[in-house]
Scaffold this active site. Sequence first.
Site, PDB file in Angstrom:
ATOM      1  N   CYS A   1      -0.838   3.320 -10.546  1.00 15.83           N
ATOM      2  CA  CYS A   1      -1.706   2.491  -9.732  1.00 15.83           C
ATOM      3  C   CYS A   1      -3.294   2.919 -10.020  1.00 15.83           C
ATOM      4  CB  CYS A   1      -1.453   2.424  -8.336  1.00 15.83           C
ATOM      5  SG  CYS A   1       0.172   1.532  -7.764  1.00 15.83           S
TER       6      CYS A   1
ATOM      7  N   GLU B   1       4.115   6.683  -3.720  1.00 15.96           N
ATOM      8  CA  GLU B   1       5.242   7.030  -4.167  1.00 15.96           C
ATOM      9  C   GLU B   1       5.686   8.586  -3.387  1.00 15.96           C
ATOM     10  OE1 GLU B   1       5.607   6.899  -8.501  1.00 15.96           O
ATOM     11  OE2 GLU B   1       4.796   4.970  -8.547  1.00 15.96           O
TER      12      GLU B   1
ATOM     13  N   PHE C   1       0.980  -1.272  -0.072  1.00 18.88           N
ATOM     14  CA  PHE C   1      -0.111  -0.056  -0.048  1.00 18.88           C
ATOM     15  C   PHE C   1       1.052   1.289  -0.056  1.00 18.88           C
ATOM     16  CE2 PHE C   1      -2.560  -3.456   1.982  1.00 18.88           C
ATOM     17  CZ  PHE C   1      -3.629  -3.300   1.325  1.00 18.88           C
TER      18      PHE C   1
HETATM   19  C1  UDX Z   1       4.567  -2.224  -8.405  1.00 18.32           C
HETATM   20  C2  UDX Z   1       3.799  -3.512  -8.709  1.00 18.32           C
HETATM   21  O1  UDX Z   1       4.716  -4.433  -8.531  1.00 18.32           O
HETATM   22  C3  UDX Z   1       2.794  -3.696  -9.741  1.00 18.32           C
HETATM   23  O2  UDX Z   1       2.386  -4.841  -9.578  1.00 18.32           O
HETATM   24  C4  UDX Z   1       2.038  -2.427  -9.306  1.00 18.32           C
HETATM   25  O3  UDX Z   1       0.826  -2.799 -10.180  1.00 18.32           O
HETATM   26  C5  UDX Z   1       2.769  -1.217  -9.420  1.00 18.32           C
HETATM   27  O4  UDX Z   1       3.658  -1.342  -8.322  1.00 18.32           O
HETATM   28  P1  UDX Z   1       6.554  -0.998  -9.581  1.00 18.32           P
HETATM   29  O5  UDX Z   1       7.516  -1.626  -8.602  1.00 18.32           O
HETATM   30  O6  UDX Z   1       5.790   0.488  -9.546  1.00 18.32           O
HETATM   31  O7  UDX Z   1       5.395  -2.009  -9.557  1.00 18.32           O
HETATM   32  O8  UDX Z   1       6.971  -1.104 -10.985  1.00 18.32           O
HETATM   33  P2  UDX Z   1       8.182  -0.537 -11.597  1.00 18.32           P
HETATM   34  O9  UDX Z   1       8.934   0.284 -11.031  1.00 18.32           O
HETATM   35  O10 UDX Z   1       8.058  -0.609 -13.207  1.00 18.32           O
HETATM   36  O11 UDX Z   1       9.198  -2.236 -11.179  1.00 18.32           O
HETATM   37  C6  UDX Z   1       9.280  -3.354 -11.946  1.00 18.32           C
HETATM   38  C7  UDX Z   1      10.501  -3.777 -11.821  1.00 18.32           C
HETATM   39  O12 UDX Z   1      10.558  -5.363 -12.419  1.00 18.32           O
HETATM   40  C8  UDX Z   1      11.584  -3.037 -13.092  1.00 18.32           C
HETATM   41  O13 UDX Z   1      12.749  -2.624 -12.388  1.00 18.32           O
HETATM   42  C9  UDX Z   1      11.631  -4.205 -13.938  1.00 18.32           C
HETATM   43  O14 UDX Z   1      12.884  -4.186 -14.502  1.00 18.32           O
HETATM   44  C10 UDX Z   1      11.697  -5.315 -13.076  1.00 18.32           C
HETATM   45  N1  UDX Z   1      11.069  -6.570 -13.883  1.00 18.32           N
HETATM   46  C11 UDX Z   1      10.248  -6.623 -14.606  1.00 18.32           C
HETATM   47  C12 UDX Z   1      12.047  -8.001 -13.628  1.00 18.32           C
HETATM   48  O15 UDX Z   1      12.994  -7.848 -12.751  1.00 18.32           O
HETATM   49  N2  UDX Z   1      11.723  -8.824 -14.221  1.00 18.32           N
HETATM   50  C13 UDX Z   1      10.601  -9.025 -15.233  1.00 18.32           C
HETATM   51  O16 UDX Z   1      10.374 -10.174 -15.776  1.00 18.32           O
HETATM   52  C14 UDX Z   1      10.066  -7.945 -15.396  1.00 18.32           C
HETATM   53  C1  UDX Z   2      -1.614   4.856  -4.473  1.00 17.65           C
HETATM   54  C2  UDX Z   2      -2.189   4.633  -3.041  1.00 17.65           C
HETATM   55  O1  UDX Z   2      -2.232   5.593  -2.240  1.00 17.65           O
HETATM   56  C3  UDX Z   2      -1.315   3.555  -2.754  1.00 17.65           C
HETATM   57  O2  UDX Z   2      -1.846   3.019  -1.279  1.00 17.65           O
HETATM   58  C4  UDX Z   2      -1.023   2.517  -3.631  1.00 17.65           C
HETATM   59  O3  UDX Z   2      -0.106   1.466  -3.114  1.00 17.65           O
HETATM   60  C5  UDX Z   2      -0.566   2.873  -4.770  1.00 17.65           C
HETATM   61  O4  UDX Z   2      -1.415   3.749  -5.301  1.00 17.65           O
HETATM   62  P1  UDX Z   2       0.248   6.680  -5.413  1.00 17.65           P
HETATM   63  O5  UDX Z   2      -0.270   6.291  -6.668  1.00 17.65           O
HETATM   64  O6  UDX Z   2       1.930   6.651  -5.155  1.00 17.65           O
HETATM   65  O7  UDX Z   2      -0.317   5.656  -4.156  1.00 17.65           O
HETATM   66  O8  UDX Z   2      -0.555   8.185  -4.971  1.00 17.65           O
HETATM   67  P2  UDX Z   2      -1.271   8.913  -4.208  1.00 17.65           P
HETATM   68  O9  UDX Z   2      -0.948   9.543  -3.120  1.00 17.65           O
HETATM   69  O10 UDX Z   2      -2.228   7.937  -3.632  1.00 17.65           O
HETATM   70  O11 UDX Z   2      -1.986   9.800  -5.099  1.00 17.65           O
HETATM   71  C6  UDX Z   2      -2.548   9.193  -6.237  1.00 17.65           C
HETATM   72  C7  UDX Z   2      -3.211  10.332  -7.226  1.00 17.65           C
HETATM   73  O12 UDX Z   2      -4.457  10.930  -6.451  1.00 17.65           O
HETATM   74  C8  UDX Z   2      -2.138  11.473  -7.510  1.00 17.65           C
HETATM   75  O13 UDX Z   2      -2.158  11.793  -8.657  1.00 17.65           O
HETATM   76  C9  UDX Z   2      -2.720  12.554  -6.696  1.00 17.65           C
HETATM   77  O14 UDX Z   2      -2.594  13.733  -7.052  1.00 17.65           O
HETATM   78  C10 UDX Z   2      -4.454  12.438  -6.711  1.00 17.65           C
HETATM   79  N1  UDX Z   2      -5.157  12.823  -5.602  1.00 17.65           N
HETATM   80  C11 UDX Z   2      -4.896  12.082  -4.129  1.00 17.65           C
HETATM   81  C12 UDX Z   2      -6.110  13.750  -5.405  1.00 17.65           C
HETATM   82  O15 UDX Z   2      -6.268  14.002  -6.771  1.00 17.65           O
HETATM   83  N2  UDX Z   2      -6.898  14.032  -4.609  1.00 17.65           N
HETATM   84  C13 UDX Z   2      -6.614  13.537  -3.433  1.00 17.65           C
HETATM   85  O16 UDX Z   2      -7.442  13.871  -2.241  1.00 17.65           O
HETATM   86  C14 UDX Z   2      -5.720  12.670  -3.030  1.00 17.65           C
END
Ligand code: UDX
Ligand code: UDX
Length: 440
Positions: free
Chosen positions: A260, A155, A152
């Site tokens: 996400c 970023e 959860f």
């Molecule tokens: C995460 C979750 O893992 C994903 O399921 C969710 O939907 C979004 O958040 P995230 O860590 O943000 O993903 O993704 P990213 O920053 O793209 O990292 C994925 C990493 O896995 C990359 O560094 C990529 O190079 C690596 N990867 C991908 C592997 O090592 N093996 C693969 O086969 C594919």
């Molecule tokens: C989200 C979830 O919060 C986190 O729990 C999950 O693991 C990954 O997805 P993230 O996408 O990193 O995290 O950012 P978040 O702070 O949730 O913001 C998402 C988007 O919503 C941003 O574009 C933000 O600007 C927008 N937002 C957030 C609004 O427009 N209004 C709000 O009140 C809160």
Amino acid sequence: MKIAVAGAGYVGLVTGVVFADLGNEVICVDIDPARVDAINKGQSPIYEPGLDELLTRNLEEGRLSATTDLAHAVRESEVIFICVGTPPSETGEPDLRYVDEAAATIGRALNGYKIIVNKSTVPVGTGDRVRRIIEQHRTEPHDFDVVSNPEFLREGSAVHDTLNPDRIVIGADNPRAAMKIVELYAPLERPMLITNLATAEVIKYASNTFLALKISFINAIADLCERTGADVVQVAKAMGYDQRIGHAFLQAGLGFGGSCFPKDVLAFARTVQRYNLDPTLFEQILVINDARPVQFINRIRERLGGLQGRTIGLLGLSFKPNTDDIREARSLEVIRLLLTEGAVVKAYDPVAMPRVQAIYPQVHYCRNAYEVAENADALALITEWNEFRQLNFERIKSLMREPNLFDGRNLYDPQRMRKMGFYYYGVGRAADNGGFGTLL
Ligand code: UDX
Ligand code: UDX
């Protein structure tokens, strides 16, 4: 504990580094050799407050390493986290190719009892799928368990969120595996919920979809406020005091972006559909969100009497503050719409400019907010970075061709801006209520 983390992206790297910091031996694995090299040199491939320091410390103390060799990491570990990306496929459901590949490699490398923990965001049923793939690929009859442990973290505060989660969800069909993961998280002293696999998988999507729903809900209310002279910021504030509703995620504006929410809500709608249930509620969250940038541009166009040849300055480009991530950032759609209508676009963001520049080289990138304001017909706040809170607005006004301020995140006080001589537009707060209804 010996841990392998497959996928060193936002989720995987932060998870790996935090577990190392708690005293575990962690091997981070990624298919990207440049990323692996960077990690081994102590250079974080992602921008995340606090991460560099933790990375360096744990490398130096020998608890953390990175490799491209997943099989090796699996053989060395008792617990393997799957954190590879799950990008949306054409149908909107996540493409599970990388999860499948990781599972197959884990199966082939099994050399003893292991717990495979899935942290990637995947539809309900994926835990069973991972189990089947491992069974199909294992060459020796070792036992293993599959656990779902959804992530959860947000970023921009990923390290903090990983160290201080509101709750830890552990979905396992075998209590022995669940208890091992409980042990791993015990030092954090946070509430833990142990469920079966499917429940944990649904919890992740239900939580993200609900947060996105709150945002789209308040944005729908903002539209009504704009037409009726009500102020959405005050509406949200008053709603939020009701403890059953809460203040979080009720900030109206340009809507949600990021890696996400947009994809998770769509994926959830598709999953619901796959089980012959009605996805309308979930689909509407996206319909409302997609309309936000269009409406914002409409307001700018109305004010300027057209966008052709007009200069629009954008403050902030990342999908939210404190990150360089521009995935599904509202700025990208705003820029696309402005350029389509022939506007000249200037922009500044503290860290995300290089990434946007790769997509839109025709935008004029500036060194700060004041340079953006120079000769602009309108200034639009897209991402509420802290450094935009306390700008010298007298100076901004004097630099602009016309003092038009469009606040896509409701960061500024409308009365103050109007008093300073700006034309001010905030989302859902078009009303000028003359100092009435002040928030205390
Ligand atoms: C995460 C979750 O893992 C994903 O399921 C969710 O939907 C979004 O958040 P995230 O860590 O943000 O993903 O993704 P990213 O920053 O793209 O990292 C994925 C990493 O896995 C990359 O560094 C990529 O190079 C690596 N990867 C991908 C592997 O090592 N093996 C693969 O086969 C594919
Ligand atoms: C989200 C979830 O919060 C986190 O729990 C999950 O693991 C990954 O997805 P993230 O996408 O990193 O995290 O950012 P978040 O702070 O949730 O913001 C998402 C988007 O919503 C941003 O574009 C933000 O600007 C927008 N937002 C957030 C609004 O427009 N209004 C709000 O009140 C809160």
